[in-house]
Design a protein around this motif. Structure first.
Motif, PDB file in Angstrom:
ATOM      1  N   GLY A   1       7.823   3.337   4.024  1.00 56.59           N
ATOM      2  CA  GLY A   1       9.163   3.738   3.594  1.00 56.59           C
ATOM      3  C   GLY A   1       9.675   4.941   4.353  1.00 56.59           C
ATOM      4  O   GLY A   1      10.857   4.988   4.751  1.00 56.59           O
ATOM      5  N   GLU A   2       8.819   5.943   4.580  1.00 58.71           N
ATOM      6  CA  GLU A   2       9.235   7.162   5.277  1.00 58.71           C
ATOM      7  C   GLU A   2       9.650   6.865   6.717  1.00 58.71           C
ATOM      8  O   GLU A   2      10.645   7.400   7.215  1.00 58.71           O
ATOM      9  CB  GLU A   2       8.083   8.178   5.278  1.00 58.71           C
ATOM     10  CG  GLU A   2       7.749   8.717   3.894  1.00 58.71           C
ATOM     11  CD  GLU A   2       6.615   9.726   3.951  1.00 58.71           C
ATOM     12  OE1 GLU A   2       6.194  10.061   5.096  1.00 58.71           O
ATOM     13  OE2 GLU A   2       6.157  10.162   2.893  1.00 58.71           O
ATOM     14  N   LYS A   3       8.895   5.983   7.379  1.00 60.49           N
ATOM     15  CA  LYS A   3       9.223   5.634   8.770  1.00 60.49           C
ATOM     16  C   LYS A   3      10.554   4.878   8.864  1.00 60.49           C
ATOM     17  O   LYS A   3      11.313   5.066   9.818  1.00 60.49           O
ATOM     18  CB  LYS A   3       8.102   4.802   9.373  1.00 60.49           C
ATOM     19  CG  LYS A   3       6.821   5.600   9.600  1.00 60.49           C
ATOM     20  CD  LYS A   3       5.777   4.764  10.304  1.00 60.49           C
ATOM     21  CE  LYS A   3       4.516   5.609  10.582  1.00 60.49           C
ATOM     22  NZ  LYS A   3       3.481   4.835  11.300  1.00 60.49           N
TER      23      LYS A   3
ATOM     24  N   LEU B   1      11.459  -4.511  -0.702  1.00 61.39           N
ATOM     25  CA  LEU B   1      11.106  -5.581   0.227  1.00 61.39           C
ATOM     26  C   LEU B   1      10.142  -6.567  -0.417  1.00 61.39           C
ATOM     27  O   LEU B   1      10.296  -7.794  -0.269  1.00 61.39           O
ATOM     28  CB  LEU B   1      10.485  -4.975   1.491  1.00 61.39           C
ATOM     29  CG  LEU B   1       9.953  -5.968   2.523  1.00 61.39           C
ATOM     30  CD1 LEU B   1      11.066  -6.881   3.033  1.00 61.39           C
ATOM     31  CD2 LEU B   1       9.282  -5.227   3.688  1.00 61.39           C
ATOM     32  N   ALA B   2       9.146  -6.038  -1.144  1.00 58.64           N
ATOM     33  CA  ALA B   2       8.172  -6.907  -1.807  1.00 58.64           C
ATOM     34  C   ALA B   2       8.847  -7.805  -2.845  1.00 58.64           C
ATOM     35  O   ALA B   2       8.548  -8.999  -2.940  1.00 58.64           O
ATOM     36  CB  ALA B   2       7.084  -6.056  -2.460  1.00 58.64           C
ATOM     37  N   ALA B   3       9.779  -7.235  -3.605  1.00 58.43           N
ATOM     38  CA  ALA B   3      10.492  -8.024  -4.613  1.00 58.43           C
ATOM     39  C   ALA B   3      11.315  -9.131  -3.962  1.00 58.43           C
ATOM     40  O   ALA B   3      11.394 -10.262  -4.466  1.00 58.43           O
ATOM     41  CB  ALA B   3      11.381  -7.109  -5.448  1.00 58.43           C
TER      42      ALA B   3
ATOM     43  N   GLU C   1       0.819  -1.215   0.000  1.00 55.96           N
ATOM     44  CA  GLU C   1       0.000   0.000   0.000  1.00 55.96           C
ATOM     45  C   GLU C   1       0.852   1.263   0.000  1.00 55.96           C
ATOM     46  O   GLU C   1       0.320   2.362  -0.089  1.00 55.96           O
ATOM     47  CB  GLU C   1      -0.914  -0.001   1.237  1.00 55.96           C
ATOM     48  CG  GLU C   1      -1.892  -1.175   1.258  1.00 55.96           C
ATOM     49  CD  GLU C   1      -2.719  -1.221   2.535  1.00 55.96           C
ATOM     50  OE1 GLU C   1      -2.426  -0.399   3.451  1.00 55.96           O
ATOM     51  OE2 GLU C   1      -3.627  -2.062   2.634  1.00 55.96           O
ATOM     52  N   ASP C   2       2.187   1.097   0.105  1.00 57.60           N
ATOM     53  CA  ASP C   2       3.087   2.258   0.198  1.00 57.60           C
ATOM     54  C   ASP C   2       3.674   2.631  -1.154  1.00 57.60           C
ATOM     55  O   ASP C   2       3.771   3.819  -1.493  1.00 57.60           O
ATOM     56  CB  ASP C   2       4.201   1.944   1.191  1.00 57.60           C
ATOM     57  CG  ASP C   2       5.054   3.158   1.494  1.00 57.60           C
ATOM     58  OD1 ASP C   2       4.496   4.270   1.620  1.00 57.60           O
ATOM     59  OD2 ASP C   2       6.280   2.993   1.591  1.00 57.60           O
ATOM     60  N   HIS C   3       4.097   1.633  -1.938  1.00 55.09           N
ATOM     61  CA  HIS C   3       4.681   1.835  -3.272  1.00 55.09           C
ATOM     62  C   HIS C   3       5.886   2.780  -3.246  1.00 55.09           C
ATOM     63  O   HIS C   3       6.080   3.594  -4.142  1.00 55.09           O
ATOM     64  CB  HIS C   3       3.628   2.375  -4.261  1.00 55.09           C
ATOM     65  CG  HIS C   3       2.482   1.431  -4.459  1.00 55.09           C
ATOM     66  ND1 HIS C   3       2.607   0.238  -5.127  1.00 55.09           N
ATOM     67  CD2 HIS C   3       1.181   1.518  -4.062  1.00 55.09           C
ATOM     68  CE1 HIS C   3       1.435  -0.384  -5.141  1.00 55.09           C
ATOM     69  NE2 HIS C   3       0.545   0.372  -4.495  1.00 55.09           N
TER      70      HIS C   3
ATOM     71  N   ILE D   1       1.965  -4.357   3.516  1.00 55.46           N
ATOM     72  CA  ILE D   1       2.874  -3.250   3.817  1.00 55.46           C
ATOM     73  C   ILE D   1       2.054  -1.967   3.877  1.00 55.46           C
ATOM     74  O   ILE D   1       1.469  -1.548   2.866  1.00 55.46           O
ATOM     75  CB  ILE D   1       3.974  -3.124   2.742  1.00 55.46           C
ATOM     76  CG1 ILE D   1       4.756  -4.449   2.624  1.00 55.46           C
ATOM     77  CG2 ILE D   1       4.926  -1.978   3.079  1.00 55.46           C
ATOM     78  CD1 ILE D   1       5.794  -4.449   1.518  1.00 55.46           C
ATOM     79  N   PRO D   2       1.971  -1.310   5.055  1.00 56.22           N
ATOM     80  CA  PRO D   2       1.088  -0.144   5.195  1.00 56.22           C
ATOM     81  C   PRO D   2       1.643   1.108   4.500  1.00 56.22           C
ATOM     82  O   PRO D   2       2.836   1.210   4.204  1.00 56.22           O
ATOM     83  CB  PRO D   2       1.030   0.048   6.710  1.00 56.22           C
ATOM     84  CG  PRO D   2       2.318  -0.503   7.194  1.00 56.22           C
ATOM     85  CD  PRO D   2       2.661  -1.634   6.305  1.00 56.22           C
TER      86      PRO D   2
END
Length: 379
Positions: free
Chosen positions: A104-106, A64-66, A55-57, A99-100
């Protein structure tokens, strides 16, 4: 050769017993030899059936998704809670990762943001997935702390976690893996003890019966010939059983046929056969009833197999059990079999000969005890 023919006529009636144990032996041996072949393969990590929603893209979430998709079996499922629950129930997927937004920013700021992981209750899939995610993010945060850009940090982390380590099972230096041919010989102590005690002991007890012994004593047949033929047929019967086993083993184990390793296996097996024959002779002198032979056969064969590393590898046994097993001949048979299994062309065979020699010493000691018992019974 009247006694000789009589011995084998009685033995012929027990061929069903012999073939039954041969069948049990080869069933176990073939099953374990197939397991031995599989153990020689490289270690392969188990892959989880994964459903992932990003959901972050961001650069980090996509990296991480890859990584998670490459390490597991990714299953594409629509983002519908009811459908996801159905897929989990049917075991089409075993883990759901979400993934919320703002993840990435956090991570860049060094803040913790737990990724939601849903899995089948009562399984380890969730913990395995969380460990994979934690390992990736820990390494990534290390690169980010070193003032590396997000893109480079993701690339370096992906390259680092993507390295493959070759892992192989080995039978050397105390390893527990063995070649497939080893298992065709590993269970010989159980086979020989079960068959020989169960078939040859009753025959010797028949000739030991008072009525038959007195009838042979008063016959015109010389006493020397009687005992010579009994013991000759007794030894020959044991060697025939060993020969049948070796013929079947070399028929199945093509890799050891007409090789030095195959010859060493055969010598080790014949040495244990002489141990078995001496034990059979001792049991025949000590047993009082025919009905007890089956119990004695099971107790000796199973106890020696479990204590000496036949059924349970020596590396799994405790130090106390190993020390006690030194006083049992099957222990030295297994030690020799393990040495033969790991033997390479040109290597020393001194330890193998020593183990076979120890077995022959056991045979001589047991035979001496049997002769003492026989003499006491005679008096």
């Amino acid at each position: 050769m009247r006694v000789f023919r009589c011995f084998f006529q009685i033995l012929k009636r027990k061929k069903g017993y012999i073939f039954m144990y041969m069948g049990i032996f080869f069933s176990i041996s073939l099953a374990m030899s197939m397991q031995g072949k599989e153990s020689e393969k490289n270690f392969e990590k188990e892959k989880i059936s994964l459903c992932l929603f990003d959901e972050d893209h961001s650069e980090i979430s996509e990296g991480l998704a890859a990584f998670l998709k490459s390490e597991n079996n990714w299953v594409e499922v629509a983002d519908d809670e009811e459908l996801i629950q159905e897929k989990l129930y049917q075991r089409n997927i075993t883990c759901v990762v979400r993934i919320p937004k703002g993840f990435g920013e956090k991570i860049v700021k060094g803040e913790e943001d737990h990724i939601r992981v849903k899995t089948i209750p009562g399984t380890m899939y969730g913990e395995i997935m969380e460990q994979s995610i934690h390992g990736f993010l820990s390494l990534l945060q290390g690169y980010l702390a070193a003032d590396v850009s997000e893109v480079q940090a993701v690339e370096k982390t992906t390259a680092a976690v993507g390295q493959k380590i070759e892992v192989e099972m080995t039978s050397q230096n105390g390893g527990t893996a063995h070649s497939s041919s080893y298992y065709l010989f590993a269970y010989v102590p159980y086979l020989f003890l079960a068959i020989c005690i169960g078939t040859l002991t009753p025959i010797l007890m028949v000739f030991r019966k008072k009525e038959i012994a007195e009838r042979m004593a008063c016959s015109s047949y010389p006493k020397f010939k009687v005992y010579r033929e009994i013991y000759l047929s007794f030894i020959l019967a044991g060697l025939v059983i060993a020969a049948i086993h070796l013929i079947l083993v070399f028929f199945l184990g093509k890799d050891i046929r007409f090789t030095v390793k195959g010859g060493l296996y055969a010598i080790n097996e014949i040495a244990f056969m002489f141990v078995t024959l001496s034990m059979v002779f001792l049991v025949s002198q000590m047993a009082k009833k025919m009905e007890s032979i089956s119990m004695i056969s099971n107790v000796l064969s199973l106890a020696m197999s479990f204590l000496c590393g036949v059924f349970v590898p020596l590396s799994f046994l405790g130090d106390g059990v190993k020390k006690a097993a030194h006083f049992l001949p099957a222990y030295w048979y297994i030690r020799a079999a393990e040495q033969i299994d790991s033997w390479k062309k040109g290597a020393e065979v001194g330890s193998i000969w020593m183990f076979c020699g120890i077995q022959m010493l056991f045979a001589i000691v047991i035979l001496t005890v049997a002769l003492v018992v026989k003499e006491k019974r005679r008096k």
